[in-house]
Design an enzyme around this catalytic site. Structure first.
Site, PDB file in Angstrom:
ATOM      1  N   PHE A 106       2.513   8.331 -68.897  1.00 35.00           N
ATOM      2  CA  PHE A 106       3.156   7.018 -68.962  1.00 35.00           C
ATOM      3  C   PHE A 106       3.319   6.374 -67.590  1.00 35.00           C
ATOM      4  O   PHE A 106       3.429   5.147 -67.473  1.00 35.00           O
ATOM      5  CB  PHE A 106       4.519   7.133 -69.650  1.00 35.00           C
ATOM      6  CG  PHE A 106       5.637   7.652 -68.793  1.00 35.00           C
ATOM      7  CD1 PHE A 106       6.475   6.789 -68.108  1.00 35.00           C
ATOM      8  CD2 PHE A 106       5.873   9.013 -68.687  1.00 35.00           C
ATOM      9  CE1 PHE A 106       7.509   7.264 -67.324  1.00 35.00           C
ATOM     10  CE2 PHE A 106       6.916   9.505 -67.915  1.00 35.00           C
ATOM     11  CZ  PHE A 106       7.739   8.633 -67.230  1.00 35.00           C
ATOM     12  N   LYS A 107       3.315   7.162 -66.541  1.00 35.06           N
ATOM     13  CA  LYS A 107       3.583   6.623 -65.214  1.00 35.06           C
ATOM     14  C   LYS A 107       2.410   5.868 -64.627  1.00 35.06           C
ATOM     15  O   LYS A 107       2.527   5.267 -63.560  1.00 35.06           O
ATOM     16  CB  LYS A 107       4.029   7.755 -64.287  1.00 35.06           C
ATOM     17  CG  LYS A 107       5.340   8.376 -64.771  1.00 35.06           C
ATOM     18  CD  LYS A 107       5.801   9.543 -63.942  1.00 35.06           C
ATOM     19  CE  LYS A 107       7.099  10.096 -64.522  1.00 35.06           C
ATOM     20  NZ  LYS A 107       7.640  11.237 -63.779  1.00 35.06           N
ATOM     21  N   ASP A 108       1.268   5.874 -65.322  1.00 35.42           N
ATOM     22  CA  ASP A 108       0.108   5.112 -64.844  1.00 35.42           C
ATOM     23  C   ASP A 108       0.424   3.624 -64.720  1.00 35.42           C
ATOM     24  O   ASP A 108      -0.057   2.958 -63.808  1.00 35.42           O
ATOM     25  CB  ASP A 108      -1.087   5.304 -65.784  1.00 35.42           C
ATOM     26  CG  ASP A 108      -1.773   6.657 -65.597  1.00 35.42           C
ATOM     27  OD1 ASP A 108      -1.847   7.118 -64.444  1.00 35.42           O
ATOM     28  OD2 ASP A 108      -2.220   7.234 -66.589  1.00 35.42           O
ATOM     29  N   ALA A 111       2.739   3.074 -61.568  1.00 33.99           N
ATOM     30  CA  ALA A 111       2.057   3.470 -60.330  1.00 33.99           C
ATOM     31  C   ALA A 111       0.954   2.484 -59.971  1.00 33.99           C
ATOM     32  O   ALA A 111       0.809   2.092 -58.800  1.00 33.99           O
ATOM     33  CB  ALA A 111       1.482   4.873 -60.484  1.00 33.99           C
ATOM     34  N   THR A 141       4.354  12.147 -62.130  1.00 32.63           N
ATOM     35  CA  THR A 141       4.451  11.094 -61.117  1.00 32.63           C
ATOM     36  C   THR A 141       3.388  11.266 -60.043  1.00 32.63           C
ATOM     37  O   THR A 141       2.722  10.309 -59.644  1.00 32.63           O
ATOM     38  CB  THR A 141       5.848  11.089 -60.463  1.00 32.63           C
ATOM     39  OG1 THR A 141       6.826  10.770 -61.450  1.00 32.63           O
ATOM     40  CG2 THR A 141       5.925  10.063 -59.352  1.00 32.63           C
TER      41      THR A 141
END
Length: 434
Positions: A106-108, A111, A141
């Site tokens: 999900f952090k794509d 980021a 992350t």
């Protein structure tokens, strides 16, 4: 828009300053002075829009006064090369699959958005000195940030991760890249990595030597874009008439993801309530029950991305609600589960619904299934592809699972990392030598 510190002892700064500095000089986290509210007609019209259009609507509301609309639209477009689909699991429970980006986590979203926004501000300010991004990771992350910033001119990324406490595939995703990415394997836990990063930002000598910023969710450019997929999830459910009485369950570690959801709620998104799902690192759950926040060293679990004992974004949640415990607990409930319970849930969902969950999503599903009331529709956030935890999942299910080509490519690389103690003096000496 100006951004103030949650510690309220330094002057507010511009978005550009907040993104480049990341952490306020008084060790507080930046917050926007106001949260824009979308009118009901705009919310109702989301179901007619694509993910790009929805994200641009939200981004323009937040950042539109700080940069040219077309520039911001292009950043959003470059960020979202993938979808975040809502998938039915049972009659009233849906999975929001956030693992369709480059690193399958999900952090794509945050980021990639931050990489592009930071690069834009560096060019605008004419910064010639290399900007160094420090990022602590408990799993996803590091891979998202490393791949989001890979090859970006003028930026070097240092990923700090706890030795032996991320999955082998997660580790491959940031230790095999090279170029402008350096992986630092810290002999400690995630909280030690996070403490090193925060200490570096407050170190006068180090900041005189090099330009530092962070890509953890302490940076406003990292966590705010995560509100995009809450709006997108609502739009998808609204298209099929399932958006009323919406409950969202968020597997929570550093609490950046649920904070983004709370911002979406403040912007007018009609979410009835939230559930924060924890593993054994349950300091937030205890706060909800006792009104006492007691951070402590994290413990290792099979849901390693949530192995956080002192969640940074707790400060933002307190600030958002004016430290009003009754208001917080009225909107957010909590649950926590042991490794055994998480494993049982992965197996149950697989056998009952033929849906494969990763350990974090399983926490979310279990909390949602236990807490959903009649008439409510529930979404749990499936934050990472199950194959990122291949050994764990296969051990639970007793069968092989398929590894996507994206992950296989990372696994073929050569590990490049630097081992380091959790002692700050060693970390500082290393950075001063760069």
């Amino acid at each position: 828009m100006k951004y103030y510190s949650t510690n309220h002892s330094v002057p507010p700064v511009s978005l550009e300053e907040a993104v480049i500095k990341s952490l306020a000089a008084d060790n507080g986290l930046y917050m926007p002075e106001s949260i824009p509210v979308l009118d009901p007609a705009t919310i109702a019209g989301l179901k007619e829009q694509s993910f790009h259009e929805i994200a641009n609507t939200v981004a323009q509301a937040f950042f539109g006064k700080d940069m040219e609309p077309e520039t911001l639209r292009k950043i959003v477009e470059d960020t979202l090369s993938f979808e975040t689909p809502v998938v039915p699991v049972s009659d009233s429970i849906y999975s929001l699959e956030l693992f369709h980006g480059p690193t399958l986590a999900f952090k794509d979203v945050g980021a990639r958005f931050m990489a592009r926004l930071l690069s834009y501000f560096i060019r605008q300010r004419g910064i010639e000195q290399e900007v160094n991004v420090l990022v602590a990771t408990s799993g996803d992350t590091g891979s998202a940030v490393a791949n989001g910033f890979l090859g970006v001119p003028g930026i070097h990324v240092y990923v700090l991760y706890p030795k032996g406490k991320v999955s082998p595939i997660q580790e491959c995703q940031f230790t095999t890249l090279g170029q402008n990415i350096t992986a630092l394997e810290i002999d400690g836990v995630f909280d030690d990595c996070q403490a090193l990063v925060k200490a570096a930002f407050l170190d006068v000598d180090l900041n005189r030597h090099m330009q530092l910023t962070s890509a953890n969710s302490i940076n406003v450019a990292r966590f705010l874009p995560q509100s995009f997929y809450y709006f997108n999830a609502y739009a998808q459910l609204d298209r099929i008439g399932q958006a009323k009485e919406l409950v969202v369950c968020v597997p929570s570690g550093n609490f950046g993801n649920i904070t983004a959801g709370l911002f979406a709620h403040r912007m007018g998104l009609p979410i009835k309530r939230f559930i924060a799902a924890n593993n054994r690192n349950n300091v937030f759950y205890e706060y909800l029950k006792t009104e006492v926040y007691t951070p402590r060293p994290s413990v290792a679990t099979i849901a390693n991305a949530m192995d956080v004992g002192a969640p940074s974004n707790f400060a933002r949640i307190l600030d958002l609600f004016g430290s009003d415990h009754p208001a917080i607990s009225a909107l957010i409930s909590g649950s926590f589960y042991s490794d055994t319970e998480i494993a049982e849930t992965i197996k149950e969902i697989d056998e009952k619904y033929h849906y494969l969950c990763d350990p974090h999503g399983a926490c979310g599903y279990r909390a949602l299934a236990a807490g959903l009331k009649p008439g409510e529709t529930g979404i749990f956030l499936e934050t990472a592809h199950p194959a990122k935890f291949k050994e764990t999942i296969e051990g639970i299910l007793g069968r092989k699972i398929e590894v996507p080509a994206k992950l296989q490519a990372f696994m073929k690389g050569t590990k490049q990392n630097i081992e380091m103690s959790k002692d700050y003096r060693s970390f500082k000496s290393y950075l001063l030598a760069q």
